[in-house]
Motif scaffolding. Structure first.
Motif, PDB file in Angstrom:
ATOM      1  N   ILE A  19      70.479 -92.458  28.691  1.00 34.34           N
ATOM      2  CA  ILE A  19      70.931 -93.744  28.169  1.00 34.34           C
ATOM      3  C   ILE A  19      70.774 -93.707  26.661  1.00 34.34           C
ATOM      4  N   SER A  20      71.899 -93.650  25.937  1.00 34.85           N
ATOM      5  CA  SER A  20      71.895 -93.495  24.485  1.00 34.85           C
ATOM      6  C   SER A  20      72.491 -94.709  23.804  1.00 34.85           C
ATOM      7  N   GLY A  21      72.186 -94.843  22.523  1.00 28.15           N
ATOM      8  CA  GLY A  21      72.728 -95.935  21.721  1.00 28.15           C
ATOM      9  C   GLY A  21      72.035 -95.977  20.385  1.00 28.15           C
ATOM     10  N   PHE A  22      72.706 -96.526  19.396  1.00 27.72           N
ATOM     11  CA  PHE A  22      72.136 -96.601  18.060  1.00 27.72           C
ATOM     12  C   PHE A  22      70.958 -97.573  18.044  1.00 27.72           C
ATOM     13  N   VAL A 171      76.906 -99.617  23.050  1.00 23.40           N
ATOM     14  CA  VAL A 171      77.331-100.030  21.708  1.00 23.40           C
ATOM     15  C   VAL A 171      77.169-101.537  21.605  1.00 23.40           C
ATOM     16  N   ASP A 172      76.586-101.999  20.511  1.00 27.15           N
ATOM     17  CA  ASP A 172      76.428-103.433  20.268  1.00 27.15           C
ATOM     18  C   ASP A 172      77.789-104.015  19.915  1.00 27.15           C
ATOM     19  N   ALA A 173      78.295-104.890  20.762  1.00 21.47           N
ATOM     20  CA  ALA A 173      79.636-105.437  20.559  1.00 21.47           C
ATOM     21  C   ALA A 173      79.737-106.253  19.276  1.00 21.47           C
ATOM     22  N   ARG A 174      78.609-106.782  18.794  1.00 21.04           N
ATOM     23  CA  ARG A 174      78.641-107.628  17.604  1.00 21.04           C
ATOM     24  C   ARG A 174      78.805-106.825  16.321  1.00 21.04           C
ATOM     25  N   SER A 193      80.602 -88.300  24.327  1.00 21.45           N
ATOM     26  CA  SER A 193      79.609 -87.739  25.250  1.00 21.45           C
ATOM     27  C   SER A 193      79.240 -88.696  26.372  1.00 21.45           C
ATOM     28  N   CYS A 194      80.022 -89.730  26.589  1.00 18.33           N
ATOM     29  CA  CYS A 194      79.599 -90.734  27.568  1.00 18.33           C
ATOM     30  C   CYS A 194      80.365 -90.623  28.882  1.00 18.33           C
ATOM     31  N   GLY A 195      79.681 -90.977  29.953  1.00 15.62           N
ATOM     32  CA  GLY A 195      80.329 -91.147  31.246  1.00 15.62           C
ATOM     33  C   GLY A 195      80.559 -92.623  31.524  1.00 15.62           C
ATOM     34  N   TRP A 196      79.666 -93.451  30.941  1.00 15.84           N
ATOM     35  CA  TRP A 196      79.787 -94.909  30.984  1.00 15.84           C
ATOM     36  C   TRP A 196      79.668 -95.425  29.554  1.00 15.84           C
ATOM     37  N   LEU A 197      80.591 -96.292  29.143  1.00 19.35           N
ATOM     38  CA  LEU A 197      80.511 -96.956  27.848  1.00 19.35           C
ATOM     39  C   LEU A 197      80.271 -98.435  28.109  1.00 19.35           C
ATOM     40  N   LEU A 198      79.125 -98.933  27.674  1.00 17.96           N
ATOM     41  CA  LEU A 198      78.747-100.328  27.911  1.00 17.96           C
ATOM     42  C   LEU A 198      78.627-101.062  26.586  1.00 17.96           C
ATOM     43  N   LEU A 199      79.059-102.315  26.582  1.00 17.10           N
ATOM     44  CA  LEU A 199      78.945-103.163  25.403  1.00 17.10           C
ATOM     45  C   LEU A 199      77.802-104.149  25.608  1.00 17.10           C
ATOM     46  N   SER A 200      76.794-104.052  24.750  1.00 13.01           N
ATOM     47  CA  SER A 200      75.714-105.034  24.812  1.00 13.01           C
ATOM     48  C   SER A 200      76.117-106.279  24.032  1.00 13.01           C
ATOM     49  N   HIS A 201      75.410-107.372  24.265  1.00 15.07           N
ATOM     50  CA  HIS A 201      75.685-108.660  23.633  1.00 15.07           C
ATOM     51  C   HIS A 201      77.138-109.082  23.848  1.00 15.07           C
ATOM     52  N   SER A 202      77.622-108.846  25.051  1.00 15.49           N
ATOM     53  CA  SER A 202      79.011-109.202  25.390  1.00 15.49           C
ATOM     54  C   SER A 202      79.050-110.219  26.533  1.00 15.49           C
ATOM     55  N   GLU A 203      77.957-110.966  26.698  1.00 21.25           N
ATOM     56  CA  GLU A 203      77.876-111.900  27.831  1.00 21.25           C
ATOM     57  C   GLU A 203      79.011-112.911  27.840  1.00 21.25           C
TER      58      GLU A 203
END
Length: 389
Positions: A19-22, A171-174, A193-203
């Motif tokens: 689980i990666s992310g900046f 990735v932080d959507a904001r 390098s991702c198999g899943w790309l998820l956007l955080s703060h996208s509620e």
């Protein structure tokens, strides 16, 4: 036997989820959600950027984190007996498995994708042999290049004993556009390098918002053809969606990229400054904490990329985060760990930051042993609110 280390594997069946992310993308928050939703045992291998760990105690509020255990040969009968409910519905197992699901193993020997020493491989193999969890969640630092970690994990994986799941990039959507502008090479590596790309703060996102964000990211990297991009925040995922994440395998031999470029994670590490402090604050004033975090966001103590921590206060235990010039304070789970904070950015003012935190209580600076100076060694790094900025 592992191709990389020659270590013998004993009846282990462990899936690895990277689980990666900046910095500030929301990796730890996602892992906490995974912990609540997943009723199976997993261990977290954490590699934080900074002189002390903040996420470990927050993931493990009972402070059960410990030194890695000595490798041991698990008894197959005991392994089977310890997992009698694997076939039970996922959510029915969640509460009983939760105490096991937050076992933290902290890797502190630098960024795992910078050094890639054998300690990383041995850590993974020892976890498989000694702990035999259903899942190993690898959370690298916020400046890590996941492509390089995947290359190493593919060398460790062994048949159906240690398997690699499709990696998650968050990735932080904001602030996706700002991250692309400030850290283009790292962002591209996260994407390719991702198999899943998820956007955080996208509620609050609509499908159109998700489409707009993916269209922003797509030109920056050749997104994998088999990449999953849920157009829904994970807080709304069904049980089936979580199970799908835990069942999606990374195809053996699937190419990964280190995004060969002039900039590397070592460059990012040298560019970013960090400051860690312990906070002994039995009765911190939440209002003072709010003013302090607001000052960090305003740039009074340097250009802050990320700050995070937890402390005790008049209102109970609090956790706080600063990212993208925004801050959040919320109630935290009780923990026996000592309060602490880490500040990461450019042009930091250490004396000013320590003074600001000292208004909450007693502060002790935690020094990075790799960057000590004679003045650091001889100096007194405790502060009681009387330090002049």
């Amino acid at each position: 036997m592992s191709r990389r280390t020659g270590a013998v594997l004993y009846n282990c069946v462990m899936d690895i989820l990277l689980i990666s992310g900046f910095l500030g993308a929301g990796k730890t928050t996602f892992i906490r959600a995974l912990s609540r939703a997943c009723g199976r045992e997993f261990v977290i291998l954490e590699n934080e950027y900074g002189p002390l760990s903040v996420d470990g105690p927050r993931l493990d509020p009972d402070n059960r984190s410990a030194d890695p255990p000595e490798p041991a040969v698990p008894d197959p009968a005991a392994v089977q007996a310890s997992n009698p409910t694997r076939s039970a519905p996922l959510r029915e197992r969640a509460q009983s498995a939760l105490p096991q699901a937050r076992r933290i193993w902290e890797l502190t020997e630098g960024c795992i994708c910078c050094s890639m020493s054998l300690s990383f491989a041995h850590s993974v193999l020892t976890i498989a042999n000694a702990l035999n969890p259903d899942y190993l969640v690898v959370e690298p630092s916020g400046v890590a290049y996941p492509g390089r970690i995947l290359e190493e994990l593919q060398k460790i994986c062994y048949g159906d004993q240690i398997r690699l799941l499709a990696p998650v990039s968050i990735v932080d959507a904001r602030s996706a556009d700002r991250q692309l502008a400030d850290y283009p090479e790292l962002t591209r590596n996260l994407l390719v390098s991702c198999g899943w790309l998820l956007l955080s703060h996208s509620e609050a996102f609509s499908e159109a918002d998700f489409d707009r964000c993916i269209n922003l990211l797509r030109p920056e990297g050749n997104l994998p053809a088999a990449m999953h991009f849920p157009r829904q925040h994970y807080s709304r995922w069904s049980e089936a969606a979580w199970l799908n994440l835990l069942r999606t395998r990374w195809i053996a031999g699937q190419p990964v990229s280190a995004a060969g470029s002039a900039q590397t994670e070592s460059d990012l590490t040298s560019e970013l400054e960090n400051l860690g402090v312990y906070l002994d604050t039995p009765a911190a004033d939440p209002a003072r904490l709010t003013l302090l975090l607001s000052s960090l966001c305003e740039g009074r103590f340097g250009a802050i990329v990320r700050a995070k921590g937890f402390c005790r206060s008049l209102a109970g235990p609090l956790a706080f985060d600063v990212t993208n010039q925004r801050f959040e304070v919320k109630a935290s789970e009780k923990t026996t760990a000592r309060g602490r904070a880490v500040v990461i950015g450019h042009g930091l003012d250490p004396a000013g930051i320590i003074t600001a935190f000292s208004h909450l209580g007693k502060v002790e600076r935690c020094l990075d042993p790799d960057k000590l100076t004679p003045e650091d060694i001889d100096g007194n790094h405790e502060c009681d609110g009387k330090l002049n900025s």
